[in-house]
Motif scaffolding. Sequence first.
Motif, mmCIF file in Angstrom:
data_model
loop_
_atom_site.group_PDB
_atom_site.id
_atom_site.type_symbol
_atom_site.label_atom_id
_atom_site.label_comp_id
_atom_site.label_asym_id
_atom_site.label_seq_id
_atom_site.Cartn_x
_atom_site.Cartn_y
_atom_site.Cartn_z
ATOM 1 N N TYR A 213 -10.724 -0.912 -2.266
ATOM 2 C CA TYR A 213 -10.005 -2.383 -2.611
ATOM 3 C C TYR A 213 -11.340 -3.095 -2.723
ATOM 4 O O TYR A 213 -12.098 -3.591 -1.674
ATOM 5 C CB TYR A 213 -9.229 -2.850 -1.287
ATOM 6 C CG TYR A 213 -7.882 -2.187 -1.178
ATOM 7 C CD1 TYR A 213 -7.000 -2.230 -2.027
ATOM 8 C CD2 TYR A 213 -7.769 -1.284 0.018
ATOM 9 C CE1 TYR A 213 -5.799 -1.642 -1.760
ATOM 10 C CE2 TYR A 213 -6.418 -0.678 0.158
ATOM 11 C CZ TYR A 213 -5.713 -0.730 -0.732
ATOM 12 O OH TYR A 213 -4.378 -0.368 -0.443
ATOM 13 N N ALA B 88 -11.390 2.477 0.937
ATOM 14 C CA ALA B 88 -10.299 2.666 1.885
ATOM 15 C C ALA B 88 -10.034 4.189 2.267
ATOM 16 O O ALA B 88 -9.507 4.363 3.404
ATOM 17 C CB ALA B 88 -8.980 2.078 1.322
ATOM 18 N N GLY C 95 -5.493 3.710 6.808
ATOM 19 C CA GLY C 95 -5.379 4.244 5.288
ATOM 20 C C GLY C 95 -4.011 4.931 4.900
ATOM 21 O O GLY C 95 -3.745 5.579 3.880
ATOM 22 N N THR D 120 -2.062 3.209 2.087
ATOM 23 C CA THR D 120 -2.776 3.323 0.899
ATOM 24 C C THR D 120 -2.609 4.729 0.443
ATOM 25 O O THR D 120 -2.266 4.930 -0.805
ATOM 26 C CB THR D 120 -4.137 3.126 1.317
ATOM 27 O OG1 THR D 120 -4.456 1.784 1.634
ATOM 28 C CG2 THR D 120 -4.957 3.087 -0.105
ATOM 29 N N THR E 196 -0.821 5.537 -3.385
ATOM 30 C CA THR E 196 -1.848 6.038 -4.419
ATOM 31 C C THR E 196 -0.832 7.400 -4.926
ATOM 32 O O THR E 196 -0.711 7.635 -6.186
ATOM 33 C CB THR E 196 -3.196 6.590 -3.694
ATOM 34 O OG1 THR E 196 -3.835 5.310 -3.123
ATOM 35 C CG2 THR E 196 -4.093 6.888 -4.990
#
Length: 233
Positions: free
Chosen positions: A11, A16, A39, A42, A46
């Motif tokens: 980020y 991250a 994380g 995230t 992803t």
Amino acid sequence: MLKVENLNVYYGAIHALKGLSFEVNKGEIVTLIGANGAGKTTTLHTVSGLLKPTEGSISLLDKTITGVEAHKILGMGMAQVPEGRRVFAKMTVQENLEMGAFLRTDKAEIEESYENIYKKFPRLKERRKQLAGTMSGGEQQMLAMGRALMSKPDILLMDEPSMGLAPILVKEIFDTIVEVNKQGVTVLLVEQNAHMALSIADRAYVLETGKIVLEGNAKELLNHEDVKKAYLG
């Protein structure tokens, strides 16, 4: 079913995810646990195509999905129940479920899916004409799950399903996750309630500041001293 290798995500200047690798086998419930900011979300974003990694690869059923757009990944058999439910507040329960099936064209099978969802969540059937935004947190979580299941996923990503719910509802949601899994849907679960997550999962990965620091059989991790100290109080 899902393989993630050496995932690095930034980020801006913040690193991250740092070389994250894990896998989810067909039929499993796999959980990622860790503190706030570790994380977890995230990782899910992803994997589902909402964030692009700087480095690393993701494959779903042996097909590379790294960098593929989120709606295309949905069409390949992966659905996500987002953190905070994210139901369409000004649409009815039925319309929210319709949105879950927007990539499907098989009308008879879509009808069958509605029936299955309403059987699984009788409260949604009672409220099918109600605006989603007027329902309780627990009901919205059921709707978010139902909406994701309407896409007939092979694998379901769940982000903090217990967040903000009363303990009795948390148990109900987790029972439903187990039931959905028994019906053949593989589950990747991100959850801060480590005890609940580990009690239903087959395997688990512990995340700390973007790295996996522990992995193994979920029941064994439930009794692991470090996990007990850090996450089970």
